[in-house]
Design an enzyme around this catalytic site. Structure first.
Site: not given
Length: 295
Positions: A135-137, A139, A236
């Site tokens: 996961l992105d930072r 998220t 996104r």
């Protein structure tokens, strides 16, 4: 982390070598190499055995996985994170916002890896950090962490075969073009950026996202999304492509009027347990900063 597995060889399984038997059960080549180096790593009928040892019906095969060291470059740091599920083989966590998964430049002591390393150090256990999905930072939501090499090997194969079902919730601007839909739009790196991605039908890699609108209120939609592929920034980019970007996204929609981070949450993970084969299904509730859009 040490783990012992016991297998009773059946008529259907044999004759076969220890190596071929274990490979069918997800043991990777590096694990087999490590077992060769481990004292009593492989036992057949309680006697030390080689990977080329022949197995016969009613043989008892014991495998001892041993890890005596922790991840070398991960500093244990006491940081908050929520454990959803834990057993001898896996850890499922609900990652908070503003927490990277792995250490990197300028992020040496503020990551999920640091937090998990501290959690196990406090218990006096060694631990090698193996995060299966990413996961992105910004998220939030569910992540699977393998607690030993075998569960990591099996779960990584599940990820590659798209057998781990990942479902997200996102807050998007505006109303989507339909209540249910599929976005099939290839994604490529943006030509003038090392970070940004874009939809590119000429040069992009295949990317497919399924969506379902759950709720709409005051100019914002709560959308459930399921990924067929796992491209960088896929949700996104695809929602921006539809004209419904995620607020708080510093790259694609830097609107922080209602939220300070990308409004994206990994809310469900479904997969087969790497050791038992049991179907696992986990949920993490919508975070308060995303729920606030609809109150």
């Amino acid at each position: 982390m040490n783990r012992t597995f016991t297998y009773l060889i059946t008529q259907k399984d044999s004759p076969c070598t220890v190596e071929s038997y274990l490979k069918k059960r997800g043991y990777s080549h590096p694990i087999l190499v490590q077992l060769k180096k481990t004292q009593n790593g492989i036992l057949v009928n309680q006697k030390w055995a080689y990977v080329k040892t022949i197995l016969n019906p009613d043989d008892k095969l014991e495998i001892h996985l041993e890890e005596t060291a922790s991840s070398e470059h991960i500093v244990p740091v006491e940081l908050p994170f929520s454990i959803v599920y834990e057993d001898e083989d896996i850890l499922v966590v609900n990652k908070p916002a503003d927490m990277p998964i792995h250490p990197s430049i300028n992020n040496y002591e503020n990551t999920l890896a640091n937090a998990v390393a501290y959690y196990y150090k406090k218990q006096g256990e060694t631990f090698i950090f193996r995060c299966i999905n990413r996961l992105d930072r910004d998220t939030t939501g569910l992540l699977i962490i393998a607690k030993h090499a075998l569960s990591a090997s099996i779960l990584s194969k599940q990820m590659k075969a798209r057998e781990i079902r990942r479902t997200y919730l996102a807050v998007c601007k505006g109303q989507l073009p339909a209540e249910v839909g599929i976005i099939n739009a290839p994604i490529a790196r943006k030509a003038d950026s090392a970070i940004e991605r874009c939809v590119d039908f000429s040069n992009g890699e295949s990317a497919v996202t399924h969506y379902r609108v759950r709720y709409y209120q005051d100019g914002y939609s709560l959308v459930e999304l399921h990924l067929e592929t796992g491209r960088t920034h896929q949700i996104r980019i695809h929602m921006q492509y539809l004209g419904n970007p995620l607020p708080g996204d510093y790259l694609y929609c830097p609107d922080y009027s209602k939220i300070s981070r990308t409004a994206l949450h990994s809310y469900r993970l479904a997969f087969c347990h790497p050791i038992t084969g049991k179907r696992m299904d986990f949920y993490a509730p919508l975070p308060t900063d995303m729920a606030a859009f609809f109150q």
